[in-house]
Design a protein around this motif. Structure first.
Motif, mmCIF file in Angstrom:
data_model
loop_
_atom_site.group_PDB
_atom_site.id
_atom_site.type_symbol
_atom_site.label_atom_id
_atom_site.label_comp_id
_atom_site.label_asym_id
_atom_site.label_seq_id
_atom_site.Cartn_x
_atom_site.Cartn_y
_atom_site.Cartn_z
ATOM 1 N N UNK A 103 0.837 -1.189 0.000
ATOM 2 C CA UNK A 103 0.000 0.000 0.000
ATOM 3 C C UNK A 103 0.875 1.243 0.000
ATOM 4 N N UNK A 104 0.280 2.330 0.448
ATOM 5 C CA UNK A 104 1.028 3.585 0.537
ATOM 6 C C UNK A 104 2.000 3.498 1.705
ATOM 7 N N UNK A 105 3.176 4.109 1.510
ATOM 8 C CA UNK A 105 4.145 4.166 2.593
ATOM 9 C C UNK A 105 4.840 5.522 2.564
ATOM 10 N N UNK A 106 5.323 5.915 3.726
ATOM 11 C CA UNK A 106 5.967 7.221 3.843
ATOM 12 C C UNK A 106 7.480 7.038 3.723
ATOM 13 N N UNK A 107 8.089 7.860 2.892
ATOM 14 C CA UNK A 107 9.528 7.787 2.649
ATOM 15 C C UNK A 107 10.125 9.165 2.893
ATOM 16 N N UNK A 108 11.277 9.209 3.542
ATOM 17 C CA UNK A 108 11.987 10.466 3.769
ATOM 18 C C UNK A 108 13.073 10.599 2.713
ATOM 19 N N UNK A 109 13.039 11.705 1.979
ATOM 20 C CA UNK A 109 14.028 11.959 0.936
ATOM 21 C C UNK A 109 14.951 13.082 1.412
ATOM 22 N N UNK A 110 16.244 12.803 1.413
ATOM 23 C CA UNK A 110 17.240 13.794 1.822
ATOM 24 C C UNK A 110 18.071 14.127 0.594
ATOM 25 N N UNK A 111 18.047 15.394 0.178
ATOM 26 C CA UNK A 111 18.834 15.845 -0.981
ATOM 27 C C UNK A 111 19.870 16.839 -0.499
ATOM 28 N N UNK A 112 21.103 16.644 -0.945
ATOM 29 C CA UNK A 112 22.167 17.580 -0.594
ATOM 30 C C UNK A 112 21.941 18.887 -1.351
ATOM 31 N N UNK A 113 22.434 19.986 -0.801
ATOM 32 C CA UNK A 113 22.281 21.273 -1.478
ATOM 33 C C UNK A 113 23.188 21.312 -2.709
ATOM 34 N N UNK A 114 22.835 22.151 -3.668
ATOM 35 C CA UNK A 114 23.594 22.238 -4.915
ATOM 36 C C UNK A 114 25.023 22.710 -4.662
#
Length: 156
Positions: A103-114
């Motif tokens: 089903x639906x799940x929550x994911x944490x996305x971490x992106x580094x700054x440019x």
């Protein structure tokens, strides 16, 4: 009508202190629609407050007793125009649907700054069962891996 011990009643009064009235009984009195609404509220919350408009204390006491006897609830407190009523919640077992899968799940996305000097950005996203998060942090629909007919021919 259910009976409560003094200790239980005291604990319920303390719990009900922060509650707001869920049902308001007007000048029409205790109609079947109001009783149905109180019953639905008791099923979902267990402990509710009811406000009775009107200045006649005897009428409010009668309404309080009628609610408790008709709905098999326990009277907790009657202060002024507020009635506190308790009935244990009914636990309903939920049936699982025939479909199996994610089903639906929550994911944490971490992106580094440019530039690399600022803090990384953190976002929480709900993704479906057929989606995946790439290394770059974008969401793509997951597809089954395709096999190459050329590679399959080389292995033989």
């Amino acid at each position: 009508m259910q009976k409560l011990t003094p200790v239980e009643r005291s604990a319920l009064r303390a719990e009900a202190h922060a509650l707001k009235p869920v049902v308001i009984i007007g000048e029409a009195g205790l109609t079947p629609a109001v009783i149905k609404e109180i019953s639905a509220s008791l099923d979902s919350h267990g402990l509710i407050k009811v406000r009775v408009l009107g200045d006649d204390r005897a009428m409010r006491t009668e309404i309080y007793e009628n609610i408790c006897t008709e709905l098999d609830a326990a009277p907790v407190q009657h202060i002024g125009k507020l009635l506190v009523i308790y009935r244990p919640k009914v636990e309903v077992a939920k049936e699982r649907s025939g479909k199996s899968g994610k089903g639906m799940r929550e994911v944490t996305i971490v992106k580094a700054s440019a530039s690399g000097t600022k803090r990384p950005s953190v976002t929480k996203v709900m993704i479906k069962g057929n989606e995946r998060v790439t290394e770059g942090g974008t969401i793509k629909r997951a597809k089954p891996r395709q096999s190459s007919p050329k590679k399959g021919a080389l292995g033989k």
